[in-house]
Design an enzyme around this catalytic site. Structure first.
Site, PDB file in Angstrom:
ATOM      1  N   LYS A   1      10.156 -12.207   1.276  1.00  0.00           N
ATOM      2  CA  LYS A   1       8.960 -11.038   1.137  1.00  0.00           C
ATOM      3  C   LYS A   1       8.833 -11.209  -0.463  1.00  0.00           C
ATOM      4  CE  LYS A   1       9.444  -6.437   1.192  1.00  0.00           C
ATOM      5  NZ  LYS A   1       9.026  -5.775  -0.104  1.00  0.00           N
ATOM      6  N   ASN A   2       9.865 -10.778  -1.278  1.00  0.00           N
ATOM      7  CA  ASN A   2       9.658 -10.396  -2.590  1.00  0.00           C
ATOM      8  C   ASN A   2       9.237 -11.510  -3.422  1.00  0.00           C
ATOM      9  OD1 ASN A   2       9.829  -7.817  -1.926  1.00  0.00           O
ATOM     10  ND2 ASN A   2      11.804  -7.513  -2.604  1.00  0.00           N
TER      11      ASN A   2
ATOM     12  N   CYS B   1       6.154   6.504  -3.661  1.00  0.00           N
ATOM     13  CA  CYS B   1       6.342   6.337  -2.301  1.00  0.00           C
ATOM     14  C   CYS B   1       7.660   6.403  -1.915  1.00  0.00           C
ATOM     15  CB  CYS B   1       6.237   4.379  -2.302  1.00  0.00           C
ATOM     16  SG  CYS B   1       7.695   3.511  -2.606  1.00  0.00           S
TER      17      CYS B   1
ATOM     18  N   ARG C   1       7.263   5.448  -8.667  1.00  0.00           N
ATOM     19  CA  ARG C   1       7.243   4.129  -8.798  1.00  0.00           C
ATOM     20  C   ARG C   1       6.458   3.805 -10.291  1.00  0.00           C
ATOM     21  NH1 ARG C   1       8.894   1.375  -4.310  1.00  0.00           N
ATOM     22  NH2 ARG C   1       9.091  -0.569  -5.343  1.00  0.00           N
TER      23      ARG C   1
ATOM     24  N   ASP D   1      18.465  -3.268  -2.785  1.00  0.00           N
ATOM     25  CA  ASP D   1      17.791  -3.344  -1.470  1.00  0.00           C
ATOM     26  C   ASP D   1      18.739  -3.712  -0.138  1.00  0.00           C
ATOM     27  OD1 ASP D   1      14.916  -5.400  -2.534  1.00  0.00           O
ATOM     28  OD2 ASP D   1      15.168  -3.171  -2.619  1.00  0.00           O
TER      29      ASP D   1
ATOM     30  N   ARG E   1       7.118  -4.251   7.550  1.00  0.00           N
ATOM     31  CA  ARG E   1       6.924  -4.717   6.054  1.00  0.00           C
ATOM     32  C   ARG E   1       7.856  -5.914   5.563  1.00  0.00           C
ATOM     33  NH1 ARG E   1       7.061  -0.355   2.063  1.00  0.00           N
ATOM     34  NH2 ARG E   1       6.655  -2.177   0.829  1.00  0.00           N
TER      35      ARG E   1
HETATM   36  C1  EPZ Z   1      11.057  -4.812  -6.880  1.00  0.00           C
HETATM   37  O1  EPZ Z   1      10.326  -4.007  -6.869  1.00  0.00           O
HETATM   38  C2  EPZ Z   1      11.072  -5.239  -5.406  1.00  0.00           C
HETATM   39  N1  EPZ Z   1       9.724  -5.212  -4.606  1.00  0.00           N
HETATM   40  C3  EPZ Z   1      11.944  -3.905  -4.844  1.00  0.00           C
HETATM   41  O2  EPZ Z   1      11.973  -4.150  -3.231  1.00  0.00           O
HETATM   42  C4  EPZ Z   1      13.285  -4.012  -5.587  1.00  0.00           C
HETATM   43  O3  EPZ Z   1      13.897  -3.020  -4.974  1.00  0.00           O
HETATM   44  C5  EPZ Z   1      13.071  -3.879  -6.805  1.00  0.00           C
HETATM   45  O4  EPZ Z   1      12.292  -4.977  -7.432  1.00  0.00           O
HETATM   46  C6  EPZ Z   1      14.394  -4.128  -7.538  1.00  0.00           C
HETATM   47  O5  EPZ Z   1      15.164  -4.966  -7.318  1.00  0.00           O
HETATM   48  C7  EPZ Z   1       9.086  -6.433  -4.692  1.00  0.00           C
HETATM   49  O6  EPZ Z   1       9.619  -7.442  -5.420  1.00  0.00           O
HETATM   50  C8  EPZ Z   1       7.851  -6.470  -3.919  1.00  0.00           C
HETATM   51  P1  EPZ Z   1      11.391  -2.698 -10.566  1.00  0.00           P
HETATM   52  P2  EPZ Z   1       9.629  -3.392  -8.371  1.00  0.00           P
HETATM   53  O7  EPZ Z   1      10.147  -2.784 -11.444  1.00  0.00           O
HETATM   54  O8  EPZ Z   1       9.271  -4.496  -9.090  1.00  0.00           O
HETATM   55  C9  EPZ Z   1      11.415   1.397 -12.987  1.00  0.00           C
HETATM   56  C10 EPZ Z   1      12.217  -3.837  -0.924  1.00  0.00           C
HETATM   57  O9  EPZ Z   1      12.640  -3.238  -0.406  1.00  0.00           O
HETATM   58  N2  EPZ Z   1      10.380   1.049 -13.412  1.00  0.00           N
HETATM   59  O10 EPZ Z   1      12.476  -3.698 -11.021  1.00  0.00           O
HETATM   60  O11 EPZ Z   1       8.922  -2.291  -8.246  1.00  0.00           O
HETATM   61  C11 EPZ Z   1      11.419   1.711 -11.650  1.00  0.00           C
HETATM   62  O12 EPZ Z   1      11.018   3.172 -11.356  1.00  0.00           O
HETATM   63  C12 EPZ Z   1      11.405  -3.670  -2.413  1.00  0.00           C
HETATM   64  O13 EPZ Z   1      12.048  -5.271  -0.627  1.00  0.00           O
HETATM   65  C13 EPZ Z   1      10.136   1.677 -14.523  1.00  0.00           C
HETATM   66  O14 EPZ Z   1      10.427   2.782 -14.976  1.00  0.00           O
HETATM   67  O15 EPZ Z   1      11.022  -2.715  -8.942  1.00  0.00           O
HETATM   68  C14 EPZ Z   1      12.640   1.338 -10.961  1.00  0.00           C
HETATM   69  O16 EPZ Z   1      13.479   2.573 -11.223  1.00  0.00           O
HETATM   70  C15 EPZ Z   1      11.689  -2.068  -2.715  1.00  0.00           C
HETATM   71  N3  EPZ Z   1       8.703   1.256 -15.045  1.00  0.00           N
HETATM   72  C16 EPZ Z   1      13.293   0.432 -11.639  1.00  0.00           C
HETATM   73  O17 EPZ Z   1      12.437   0.139 -12.791  1.00  0.00           O
HETATM   74  C17 EPZ Z   1       7.921   0.557 -14.731  1.00  0.00           C
HETATM   75  O18 EPZ Z   1       6.939   0.088 -15.155  1.00  0.00           O
HETATM   76  C18 EPZ Z   1      13.152  -1.016 -10.808  1.00  0.00           C
HETATM   77  O19 EPZ Z   1      11.952  -1.249 -10.648  1.00  0.00           O
HETATM   78  C19 EPZ Z   1       8.591  -0.503 -13.677  1.00  0.00           C
HETATM   79  C20 EPZ Z   1       9.656  -0.130 -13.015  1.00  0.00           C
END
Ligand code: EPZ
Length: 419
Positions: free
Chosen positions: A22-23, A116, A121, A306, A398
């Site tokens: 998915k990701n 969410c 997020r 995850d 999802r």
């Molecule tokens: C991706 O989310 C995945 N989703 C998530 O999978 C996964 O848990 C996550 O990466 C971490 O591996 C998809 O790829 C669609 P991040 P993403 O930006 O991109 C902080 C699932 O269950 N952050 O790496 O949203 C954020 O708050 C989903 O399949 C900022 O602070 O994750 C978090 O604490 C859930 N500012 C951390 O970074 C930003 O601008 C990780 O977020 C962006 C993120």
């Protein structure tokens, strides 16, 4: 209302093909927007998040059709540059379309993806980077209005956190930008490599994917290609957790062993034996699991956040104390309250969850509050004695393709009920 009805315990046995990631599929669908001709994505999972992304692409003007397990995307007639609020709210990761829409149309209007189930997020890293590349972004009343005078330009971008989504957005904004973009402290997840592979096959010049420094040399145009989506390493880890929790022995096909290396030590510490082959693995679990001294979620190649919830469900029926530390998201223990209803013994203190293994869980009605937490409730239900009803199935839909069919193939007594 839809629910999954599980009768346990059942030792899982048999084999299963793991569906596409998915990701990886979601950013690849956004990347198709940048191409001047048709893209075909093979091994796409049939998931509600993929359906939402398809609706976004169609809203923008693309033609999107399924051909079996392949998605055919024709991006030649893109006329819109906005994502309606409803679609943004249906899927937080719609933010990954921002860089692509901005690069394609020079404008983009999106609503904030909103908080969410995993806590706030933020998208500050996305916006900071795009502004450095020349985007003018106005944030008001939950709406992002973005525009560029001419094409985006390359920039040197250091991420304070190796955000997966921000890395993807910068890649999508940089491949057609003027000049070179260098991302330091980039995310190293396999999905980043999959996106880079796709973009390079379309004519982009992305190097360093999988490492912490990504270099994106802007090119003039990209043409569509055929691409096979990598397997879903989190779905694989979820099925491994189900085998572990039920003392089962299963074989997972169509995986990339290297992508699962971050989770193997935890399953082995629980007492599972894992045999790896070229594109499959066999996991066999003891009748009673041990414990995991500590699981700390980290960016790749650390233990994936995850997989934390499904693995915790398995640790609930281990013998001994397992400690989980969730370092990526602020609020990713929503499944704990529901696991307690099944008889688990877990204490949460901030980012730390202490799991005291119990000999047996007992079936009960439980409710999913997020995608991976819901999967954890299913894993626990498979191991619990008696009937477990899991509601909130929309969350699991999802990220898992027909979860109950996959688990039934492995011998689980699970069915979907519509009330
Ligand atoms: C991706 O989310 C995945 N989703 C998530 O999978 C996964 O848990 C996550 O990466 C971490 O591996 C998809 O790829 C669609 P991040 P993403 O930006 O991109 C902080 C699932 O269950 N952050 O790496 O949203 C954020 O708050 C989903 O399949 C900022 O602070 O994750 C978090 O604490 C859930 N500012 C951390 O970074 C930003 O601008 C990780 O977020 C962006 C993120």
């Amino acid at each position: 209302m839809v629910k999954l009805l599980i009768h346990g315990p059942n030792r899982l046995a048999g084999e299963l093909n793991v569906h596409g990631a998915k990701n990886s599929t979601l950013p690849l669908m956004a990347a198709a927007l940048l191409c001047r001709s048709e893209c075909v994505l093979h091994n796409c999972p049939h998931l509600s998040d993929v359906d939402v992304s398809a609706r976004i692409l169609r809203h923008l003007g693309c033609a999107v059709t399924w051909q079996g397990g392949s998605l055919v995307i024709d991006p030649r007639c893109v006329t819109q540059c906005d994502i309606p609020d409803g679609l943004m709210r249906e899927m937080r990761s719609s933010i990954v379309f921002l860089g692509a829409i901005l690069s394609r149309a020079g404008r983009a209007v999106l609503s904030f993806p909103g908080g969410c189930e995993l806590g706030p997020r933020p998208i500050d890293l996305h916006l900071q980077a795009l502004r450095k590349m020349g985007a003018k972004i106005v944030e008001d009343y939950g709406c992002l209005s973005c525009s560029t005078e001419g094409p985006l330009h390359g920039a040197a971008i250091g991420l304070s956190f190796p955000s997966v989504g921000a890395t993807e957005n910068i890649m999508l904004a940089g491949v057609l930008a003027e000049g070179t973009t260098v991302i330091t402290n980039a995310a190293r997840e396999p999905e980043i490599c999959d996106l880079a592979d796709f973009l390079n096959r379309c004519g982009a010049k992305v190097s360093g994917a999988g490492g912490s420094t990504l270099v994106i040399e802007g090119v003039k145009r990209l043409y569509g290609c055929e691409h096979r989506v990598i397997p879903d390493r989190i779905a694989a880890a979820t099925f491994m957790s189900a085998a572990a929790a039920t003392g089962g022995c299963i074989r997972l096909n169509q995986i990339v062993p290297a992508h699962l290396e971050p989770v193997l030590p935890s399953f082995e510490e629980l007492g599972c034996c894992i045999e790896m082959e070229e594109s499959s693995l066999r996991i066999s679990a003891p009748a009673r699991l041990g414990r995991i001294k500590s699981v700390r979620t980290m960016p790749y190649p650390g233990f994936p956040t995850d997989a934390q919830a499904p693995l915790m469900a398995a640790a609930c029926v281990g013998s001994g104390t397992s400690i989980f530390v969730e370092n990526i998201f602020e609020s990713r223990y929503k499944h704990v309250g529901e696991l307690l209803r099944l008889g688990a013994n877990i204490k949460v203190e901030g980012r730390v969850a202490v799991v005291e293994g119990v000999p047996r869980l007992s079936g009960a009605p439980v409710e999913a509050a997020d995608l991976r937490g819901g999967a954890a409730l299913v894993v626990a239900g498979l191991a619990a004695r008696g009937a477990t009803e899991v509601t909130g199935v929309r969350y699991m839909d999802r990220g898992y393709e027909n979860l109950e069919r996959s688990l039934s193939l492995l011998g689980a007594d699970i069915r979907r009920e519509y009330e």
